[in-house]
Design a protein around this motif. Structure first.
Motif, PDB file in Angstrom:
ATOM      1  N   ARG A 209       0.681  -1.167   0.060  1.00  0.00           N
ATOM      2  CA  ARG A 209      -0.053   0.083  -0.004  1.00  0.00           C
ATOM      3  C   ARG A 209       0.776   1.273   0.091  1.00  0.00           C
ATOM      4  N   LYS A 210       0.318   2.397  -0.467  1.00  0.00           N
ATOM      5  CA  LYS A 210       1.101   3.702  -0.432  1.00  0.00           C
ATOM      6  C   LYS A 210       0.676   4.456   0.766  1.00  0.00           C
ATOM      7  N   LEU A 211       1.620   5.009   1.020  1.00  0.00           N
ATOM      8  CA  LEU A 211       1.686   6.286   2.143  1.00  0.00           C
ATOM      9  C   LEU A 211       1.891   7.411   1.291  1.00  0.00           C
ATOM     10  N   GLU A 212       0.814   8.414   1.537  1.00  0.00           N
ATOM     11  CA  GLU A 212       0.742   9.639   0.730  1.00  0.00           C
ATOM     12  C   GLU A 212       0.993  10.878   1.943  1.00  0.00           C
ATOM     13  N   LEU A 213       1.071  12.054   1.504  1.00  0.00           N
ATOM     14  CA  LEU A 213       1.369  13.099   2.581  1.00  0.00           C
ATOM     15  C   LEU A 213       0.494  14.221   2.176  1.00  0.00           C
ATOM     16  N   ALA A 214      -0.087  14.966   3.172  1.00  0.00           N
ATOM     17  CA  ALA A 214      -0.965  15.950   2.927  1.00  0.00           C
ATOM     18  C   ALA A 214      -0.794  17.010   3.786  1.00  0.00           C
ATOM     19  N   GLY A 215      -0.935  18.392   3.670  1.00  0.00           N
ATOM     20  CA  GLY A 215      -1.166  19.615   4.426  1.00  0.00           C
ATOM     21  C   GLY A 215       0.200  19.782   5.134  1.00  0.00           C
ATOM     22  N   LEU A 216       1.371  19.676   4.337  1.00  0.00           N
ATOM     23  CA  LEU A 216       2.859  20.047   4.856  1.00  0.00           C
ATOM     24  C   LEU A 216       3.029  21.474   5.265  1.00  0.00           C
ATOM     25  N   THR A 217       3.311  21.652   6.487  1.00  0.00           N
ATOM     26  CA  THR A 217       3.697  23.087   6.979  1.00  0.00           C
ATOM     27  C   THR A 217       4.925  23.540   6.261  1.00  0.00           C
ATOM     28  N   PRO A 218       5.297  24.604   6.097  1.00  0.00           N
ATOM     29  CA  PRO A 218       6.629  25.094   5.390  1.00  0.00           C
ATOM     30  C   PRO A 218       7.617  24.615   6.133  1.00  0.00           C
ATOM     31  N   ASN A 219       7.869  24.380   7.398  1.00  0.00           N
ATOM     32  CA  ASN A 219       9.005  23.702   7.768  1.00  0.00           C
ATOM     33  C   ASN A 219       8.962  22.352   7.631  1.00  0.00           C
ATOM     34  N   VAL A 220       8.098  21.719   7.703  1.00  0.00           N
ATOM     35  CA  VAL A 220       7.933  20.258   7.269  1.00  0.00           C
ATOM     36  C   VAL A 220       8.354  19.607   6.023  1.00  0.00           C
ATOM     37  N   ARG A 221       7.783  20.828   5.190  1.00  0.00           N
ATOM     38  CA  ARG A 221       8.138  20.600   3.737  1.00  0.00           C
ATOM     39  C   ARG A 221       9.436  20.766   3.369  1.00  0.00           C
ATOM     40  N   LYS A 222      10.212  21.616   4.058  1.00  0.00           N
ATOM     41  CA  LYS A 222      11.675  22.108   3.994  1.00  0.00           C
ATOM     42  C   LYS A 222      12.270  20.608   4.365  1.00  0.00           C
ATOM     43  N   VAL A 223      11.881  20.092   5.393  1.00  0.00           N
ATOM     44  CA  VAL A 223      12.564  18.778   5.855  1.00  0.00           C
ATOM     45  C   VAL A 223      12.606  17.757   4.666  1.00  0.00           C
ATOM     46  N   PHE A 224      11.275  17.433   4.180  1.00  0.00           N
ATOM     47  CA  PHE A 224      11.283  16.556   3.047  1.00  0.00           C
ATOM     48  C   PHE A 224      12.016  17.200   1.876  1.00  0.00           C
ATOM     49  N   HIS A 225      12.095  18.349   1.558  1.00  0.00           N
ATOM     50  CA  HIS A 225      12.632  18.780   0.390  1.00  0.00           C
ATOM     51  C   HIS A 225      14.473  18.465   0.433  1.00  0.00           C
ATOM     52  N   LEU A 226      14.982  19.213   1.850  1.00  0.00           N
ATOM     53  CA  LEU A 226      16.348  18.929   1.735  1.00  0.00           C
ATOM     54  C   LEU A 226      16.703  17.468   1.960  1.00  0.00           C
ATOM     55  N   THR A 227      15.987  16.564   2.269  1.00  0.00           N
ATOM     56  CA  THR A 227      16.581  15.200   2.652  1.00  0.00           C
ATOM     57  C   THR A 227      15.996  14.357   1.142  1.00  0.00           C
ATOM     58  N   ARG A 228      15.331  15.252   0.152  1.00  0.00           N
ATOM     59  CA  ARG A 228      14.867  14.689  -0.946  1.00  0.00           C
ATOM     60  C   ARG A 228      13.880  13.682  -0.852  1.00  0.00           C
ATOM     61  N   MET A 229      13.188  13.473   0.308  1.00  0.00           N
ATOM     62  CA  MET A 229      12.067  12.651   0.501  1.00  0.00           C
ATOM     63  C   MET A 229      10.987  13.041  -0.254  1.00  0.00           C
ATOM     64  N   ASP A 230      10.895  14.234  -0.524  1.00  0.00           N
ATOM     65  CA  ASP A 230       9.683  14.513  -1.503  1.00  0.00           C
ATOM     66  C   ASP A 230       9.842  14.071  -2.797  1.00  0.00           C
ATOM     67  N   THR A 231      10.690  13.341  -3.058  1.00  0.00           N
ATOM     68  CA  THR A 231      10.551  12.346  -4.565  1.00  0.00           C
ATOM     69  C   THR A 231      10.539  11.002  -4.260  1.00  0.00           C
ATOM     70  N   VAL A 232      10.130  10.550  -2.898  1.00  0.00           N
ATOM     71  CA  VAL A 232       9.759   9.313  -2.595  1.00  0.00           C
ATOM     72  C   VAL A 232       8.198   9.103  -2.408  1.00  0.00           C
ATOM     73  N   PHE A 233       7.670  10.261  -1.715  1.00  0.00           N
ATOM     74  CA  PHE A 233       6.395  10.225  -1.303  1.00  0.00           C
ATOM     75  C   PHE A 233       5.577  11.206  -2.157  1.00  0.00           C
ATOM     76  N   THR A 234       4.297  10.725  -2.551  1.00  0.00           N
ATOM     77  CA  THR A 234       3.369  11.469  -3.136  1.00  0.00           C
ATOM     78  C   THR A 234       2.780  12.545  -2.069  1.00  0.00           C
ATOM     79  N   ILE A 235       3.082  13.840  -2.409  1.00  0.00           N
ATOM     80  CA  ILE A 235       2.745  14.948  -1.542  1.00  0.00           C
ATOM     81  C   ILE A 235       1.296  15.681  -1.913  1.00  0.00           C
TER      82      ILE A 235
END
Length: 111
Positions: free
Chosen positions: A72-98
């Motif tokens: 099953r897929k885990l998707e993410l929604a409603g990321l706040t700016p600080n949380v979005r930054k963590v996903f971007h800096l770690t490149r995890m934003d390429t792993v998850f559907t956001i």
């Protein structure tokens, strides 16, 4: 750890009702997610609009949940700016559907 789930269009939406997802709550988060996601749903969406802070332990907990849910897929929604930054800096934003928008608490508030 304050988590609750709603069903929405065939997906299980898990709302995180905490302002921090960090080392202090990471183990409780994983345990509760394991219990909540035992419900059959092809998609699980983690709604993070209330989470203002995410550290490496919190990120690791989310990744562990993603792996435990497979296939099953885990998707993410409603990321706040600080949380979005963590996903971007770690490149995890390429792993998850956001999803850019937060997902409301319609079912929970309707009852």
């Amino acid at each position: 750890m304050n988590l609750f789930a709603d069903a929405l269009d065939g997906a299980l939406v898990v709302h995180v009702g905490e302002d921090r997802l960090d080392a202090a709550v990471a183990i409780h988060f994983k345990d509760q997610m394991r219990e909540i996601t035992a419900q059959p749903a092809p998609r699980v969406i983690l709604e993070l609009s209330q989470v203002a802070f995410l550290d490496s332990s919190g990120l690791g907990a989310i990744v562990a949940v993603m792996k435990a849910l497979a296939p099953r897929k885990l998707e993410l929604a409603g990321l706040t700016p600080n949380v979005r930054k963590v996903f971007h800096l770690t490149r995890m934003d390429t792993v998850f559907t956001i999803h850019a928008a937060a997902i409301g608490e319609g079912i929970r508030n309707a009852g």
